[in-house]
Design a protein around this motif. Structure first.
Motif, PDB file in Angstrom:
ATOM      1  N   TYR A   1      -3.781   0.786  -7.078  1.00  0.00           N
ATOM      2  CA  TYR A   1      -4.244   2.032  -7.688  1.00  0.00           C
ATOM      3  C   TYR A   1      -4.075   1.935  -9.208  1.00  0.00           C
ATOM      4  O   TYR A   1      -4.933   2.363  -9.969  1.00  0.00           O
ATOM      5  CB  TYR A   1      -3.508   3.250  -7.134  1.00  0.00           C
TER       6      TYR A   1
ATOM      7  N   ASN B   1       1.640   2.415  -6.488  1.00  0.00           N
ATOM      8  CA  ASN B   1       0.710   1.528  -5.814  1.00  0.00           C
ATOM      9  C   ASN B   1       0.071   0.601  -6.848  1.00  0.00           C
ATOM     10  O   ASN B   1      -0.673   1.058  -7.717  1.00  0.00           O
ATOM     11  CB  ASN B   1      -0.367   2.349  -5.092  1.00  0.00           C
TER      12      ASN B   1
ATOM     13  N   ASP C   1       0.839  -1.203   0.000  1.00  0.00           N
ATOM     14  CA  ASP C   1       0.000   0.000   0.000  1.00  0.00           C
ATOM     15  C   ASP C   1       0.870   1.247   0.000  1.00  0.00           C
ATOM     16  O   ASP C   1       0.990   1.940   0.995  1.00  0.00           O
ATOM     17  CB  ASP C   1      -0.926  -0.014   1.215  1.00  0.00           C
ATOM     18  N   ASN C   2       1.478   1.513  -1.122  1.00  0.00           N
ATOM     19  CA  ASN C   2       2.313   2.682  -1.262  1.00  0.00           C
ATOM     20  C   ASN C   2       1.430   3.922  -1.374  1.00  0.00           C
ATOM     21  O   ASN C   2       0.508   3.947  -2.191  1.00  0.00           O
ATOM     22  CB  ASN C   2       3.186   2.530  -2.514  1.00  0.00           C
TER      23      ASN C   2
END
Length: 163
Positions: A136, A133, A126-127
């Motif tokens: 994302y 990410n 979960d950057n």
């Protein structure tokens, strides 16, 4: 002989066949979006009472299609598993562009929350930087048509944590 009731699969879709549950889920989505907005990650100009009601209606429309029996067809019949259902939610919440900003982020976090609700967590890095990410990127590709909902469901399946 009476029919034997089978235990639901641990990955079975969720069913919320009542208006109260859908209303509560809608409130959860709005609170989630507000939390993301408050943290400075989304842009919003604020909502009038009329606009807020329309937003809630759009959220409830997606939730009804994901969690309720529609034309006699239950979520068990429409979705192969919870991953398929979560990817449906992510796709439709993001593509319907319910909010001014933060649609992809809100839809992704909510879809992952549905998996957690079923106690089927998914492992992913979960950057905070959307460009780094992977999920994302998935939701971005889903919205742009570069990847399909079915591919996202498979990605979620392959990254869930077995207990």
């Amino acid at each position: 002989m009476p029919p034997v009731k089978q235990q639901p699969c641990p990955f079975a879709p969720l069913i919320f066949d009542d208006e109260e549950a859908i209303g509560e889920l809608s409130s959860v989505v709005l609170q989630l979006h507000d939390a993301l907005s408050t943290n400075g990650r989304c842009f919003t100009t604020g909502a009038t009472e009329e606009k807020a009601a329309a937003t809630r209606g759009r959220i409830e429309s997606v939730l009804l299609n994901a969690f309720c029996t529609i034309f006699g067809q239950s979520p068990f019949e429409r979705f192969s598993d919870i991953f398929d259902q979560a990817s449906y939610l992510a796709e439709h919440m993001a593509k319907d562009h319910i909010f001014e900003d933060g649609n992809k982020r809100t839809s992704l976090v909510f879809a992952l929350s549905i998996l957690a609700l079923r106690n089927v967590p998914v492992v992913f890095p979960d950057n905070p930087d959307p460009k780094s990410n992977p999920y994302y990127a998935w939701i971005q590709d889903l919205v742009s048509g570069k990847r399909t909902r079915e591919e996202l469901a498979q990605e979620l399946r392959s990254n869930h944590i077995s207990k």
